[in-house]
Design a protein around this motif. Structure first.
Motif, PDB file in Angstrom:
ATOM      1  N   VAL A  58       0.848  -1.200   0.000  1.00 47.95           N
ATOM      2  CA  VAL A  58       0.000   0.000   0.000  1.00 47.95           C
ATOM      3  C   VAL A  58       0.881   1.246   0.000  1.00 47.95           C
ATOM      4  O   VAL A  58       0.630   2.204  -0.734  1.00 47.95           O
ATOM      5  CB  VAL A  58      -0.973   0.005   1.205  1.00 47.95           C
ATOM      6  CG1 VAL A  58      -1.697   1.350   1.322  1.00 47.95           C
ATOM      7  CG2 VAL A  58      -1.980  -1.123   1.098  1.00 47.95           C
ATOM      8  N   ILE A  82      -8.019   2.393  -5.438  1.00 47.33           N
ATOM      9  CA  ILE A  82      -8.550   3.164  -4.308  1.00 47.33           C
ATOM     10  C   ILE A  82      -9.578   2.331  -3.552  1.00 47.33           C
ATOM     11  O   ILE A  82      -9.568   2.270  -2.328  1.00 47.33           O
ATOM     12  CB  ILE A  82      -9.162   4.497  -4.787  1.00 47.33           C
ATOM     13  CG1 ILE A  82      -8.117   5.310  -5.548  1.00 47.33           C
ATOM     14  CG2 ILE A  82      -9.708   5.306  -3.620  1.00 47.33           C
ATOM     15  CD1 ILE A  82      -8.689   6.414  -6.385  1.00 47.33           C
ATOM     16  N   CYS A  85      -7.879  -0.340  -1.477  1.00 52.93           N
ATOM     17  CA  CYS A  85      -7.273   0.240  -0.271  1.00 52.93           C
ATOM     18  C   CYS A  85      -8.347   0.615   0.754  1.00 52.93           C
ATOM     19  O   CYS A  85      -8.155   0.425   1.957  1.00 52.93           O
ATOM     20  CB  CYS A  85      -6.415   1.444  -0.633  1.00 52.93           C
ATOM     21  SG  CYS A  85      -4.911   0.988  -1.504  1.00 52.93           S
ATOM     22  N   LEU A  86      -9.478   1.125   0.287  1.00 55.16           N
ATOM     23  CA  LEU A  86     -10.571   1.430   1.205  1.00 55.16           C
ATOM     24  C   LEU A  86     -11.136   0.156   1.834  1.00 55.16           C
ATOM     25  O   LEU A  86     -11.487   0.144   3.020  1.00 55.16           O
ATOM     26  CB  LEU A  86     -11.680   2.213   0.490  1.00 55.16           C
ATOM     27  CG  LEU A  86     -11.363   3.670   0.184  1.00 55.16           C
ATOM     28  CD1 LEU A  86     -12.443   4.279  -0.694  1.00 55.16           C
ATOM     29  CD2 LEU A  86     -11.172   4.480   1.451  1.00 55.16           C
ATOM     30  N   PHE A  89      -8.852  -0.643   4.525  1.00 56.56           N
ATOM     31  CA  PHE A  89      -9.033   0.363   5.577  1.00 56.56           C
ATOM     32  C   PHE A  89     -10.161  -0.052   6.525  1.00 56.56           C
ATOM     33  O   PHE A  89     -10.015   0.000   7.745  1.00 56.56           O
ATOM     34  CB  PHE A  89      -9.350   1.716   4.914  1.00 56.56           C
ATOM     35  CG  PHE A  89      -9.593   2.848   5.868  1.00 56.56           C
ATOM     36  CD1 PHE A  89      -8.550   3.670   6.246  1.00 56.56           C
ATOM     37  CD2 PHE A  89     -10.855   3.118   6.357  1.00 56.56           C
ATOM     38  CE1 PHE A  89      -8.756   4.741   7.115  1.00 56.56           C
ATOM     39  CE2 PHE A  89     -11.078   4.181   7.220  1.00 56.56           C
ATOM     40  CZ  PHE A  89     -10.034   4.985   7.600  1.00 56.56           C
ATOM     41  N   HIS A  99      -4.205   3.023   8.118  1.00 58.31           N
ATOM     42  CA  HIS A  99      -5.122   4.158   8.019  1.00 58.31           C
ATOM     43  C   HIS A  99      -4.400   5.426   7.596  1.00 58.31           C
ATOM     44  O   HIS A  99      -4.943   6.219   6.815  1.00 58.31           O
ATOM     45  CB  HIS A  99      -5.848   4.359   9.351  1.00 58.31           C
ATOM     46  CG  HIS A  99      -6.851   3.281   9.611  1.00 58.31           C
ATOM     47  ND1 HIS A  99      -7.758   3.342  10.629  1.00 58.31           N
ATOM     48  CD2 HIS A  99      -7.077   2.099   8.980  1.00 58.31           C
ATOM     49  CE1 HIS A  99      -8.513   2.249  10.614  1.00 58.31           C
ATOM     50  NE2 HIS A  99      -8.106   1.482   9.622  1.00 58.31           N
ATOM     51  N   VAL A 102      -3.797   5.050   3.782  1.00 57.82           N
ATOM     52  CA  VAL A 102      -5.035   5.209   2.998  1.00 57.82           C
ATOM     53  C   VAL A 102      -5.511   6.659   3.060  1.00 57.82           C
ATOM     54  O   VAL A 102      -5.988   7.199   2.060  1.00 57.82           O
ATOM     55  CB  VAL A 102      -6.113   4.213   3.467  1.00 57.82           C
ATOM     56  CG1 VAL A 102      -7.434   4.452   2.733  1.00 57.82           C
ATOM     57  CG2 VAL A 102      -5.645   2.774   3.242  1.00 57.82           C
ATOM     58  N   ASP A 103      -5.346   7.294   4.196  1.00 57.22           N
ATOM     59  CA  ASP A 103      -5.676   8.715   4.310  1.00 57.22           C
ATOM     60  C   ASP A 103      -4.855   9.533   3.306  1.00 57.22           C
ATOM     61  O   ASP A 103      -5.386  10.426   2.642  1.00 57.22           O
ATOM     62  CB  ASP A 103      -5.416   9.199   5.740  1.00 57.22           C
ATOM     63  CG  ASP A 103      -5.631  10.691   5.885  1.00 57.22           C
ATOM     64  OD1 ASP A 103      -6.781  11.153   5.745  1.00 57.22           O
ATOM     65  OD2 ASP A 103      -4.627  11.409   6.116  1.00 57.22           O
ATOM     66  N   ILE A 105      -3.591   8.399   0.512  1.00 63.81           N
ATOM     67  CA  ILE A 105      -4.079   8.060  -0.826  1.00 63.81           C
ATOM     68  C   ILE A 105      -5.312   8.902  -1.149  1.00 63.81           C
ATOM     69  O   ILE A 105      -5.411   9.495  -2.226  1.00 63.81           O
ATOM     70  CB  ILE A 105      -4.381   6.552  -0.941  1.00 63.81           C
ATOM     71  CG1 ILE A 105      -3.075   5.756  -0.962  1.00 63.81           C
ATOM     72  CG2 ILE A 105      -5.228   6.248  -2.182  1.00 63.81           C
ATOM     73  CD1 ILE A 105      -3.226   4.265  -0.856  1.00 63.81           C
ATOM     74  N   CYS A 125     -15.951   4.586  -5.791  1.00 68.47           N
ATOM     75  CA  CYS A 125     -15.544   4.050  -4.486  1.00 68.47           C
ATOM     76  C   CYS A 125     -16.540   4.385  -3.379  1.00 68.47           C
ATOM     77  O   CYS A 125     -16.421   3.859  -2.279  1.00 68.47           O
ATOM     78  CB  CYS A 125     -14.165   4.582  -4.111  1.00 68.47           C
ATOM     79  SG  CYS A 125     -12.889   4.082  -5.271  1.00 68.47           S
TER      80      CYS A 125
END
Length: 133
Positions: A58, A82, A85-86, A89, A99, A102-103, A105, A125
């Motif tokens: 990631v 995305i 990755c969510l 998350f 987190h 991902v934040d 991203i 997404c």
């Protein structure tokens, strides 16, 4: 001196190109890391756990996205990166390191000049809906 700078630039471009060619495999690894031993925690168990390799994957994909290159952003959209990755998350809701990545991203998407990336974040997404669930 100029020749050395050109050689370094060429090597960076070759490395970057090779990495982009392998990005679909990295995305598949994020989805399915293969057999991993269950991780037992005090309050729960994770099967499979996120693992350091997926966390670093990631992070690598974030670095690619931060290049702000249009073709990288298009690849991110095409590979549904995305969304993947969510998914991680929300699945690993206690993993602060994930987190943070991902934040970043999501932030990279929001500040991007590529409207397709922003549309992907909100429409494809469903980030707002997912955050409100």
């Amino acid at each position: 001196n100029d020749q050395t700078a050109d050689d370094v630039e060429m090597q960076i471009n070759q490395t970057f190109k090779a990495l982009l060619e392998r990005t679909p495999e990295l995305v598949e690894f994020l989805k399915d890391p293969g057999p991993l031993e269950e991780l037992k925690l005090t309050w729960t168990s994770l099967s499979p756990p996120l693992g350091m390799a997926r966390l670093k994957t990631v992070e690598l994909l974030l670095v690619l996205l931060k290049t702000k290159k249009r073709y990288v952003e298009e690849l991110v959209i095409k590979l549904d990166l995305i969304n993947i990755c969510l998914d991680l998350f929300f699945k690993f809701d206690m993993n602060n390191l994930l987190h943070i990545l991902v934040d970043e991203i999501v932030t990279s998407c929001l500040i991007s000049e590529n409207t397709d990336l922003i549309i992907c974040l909100f429409r494809d997404c469903r980030i707002l809906e997912r955050l409100l669930e």
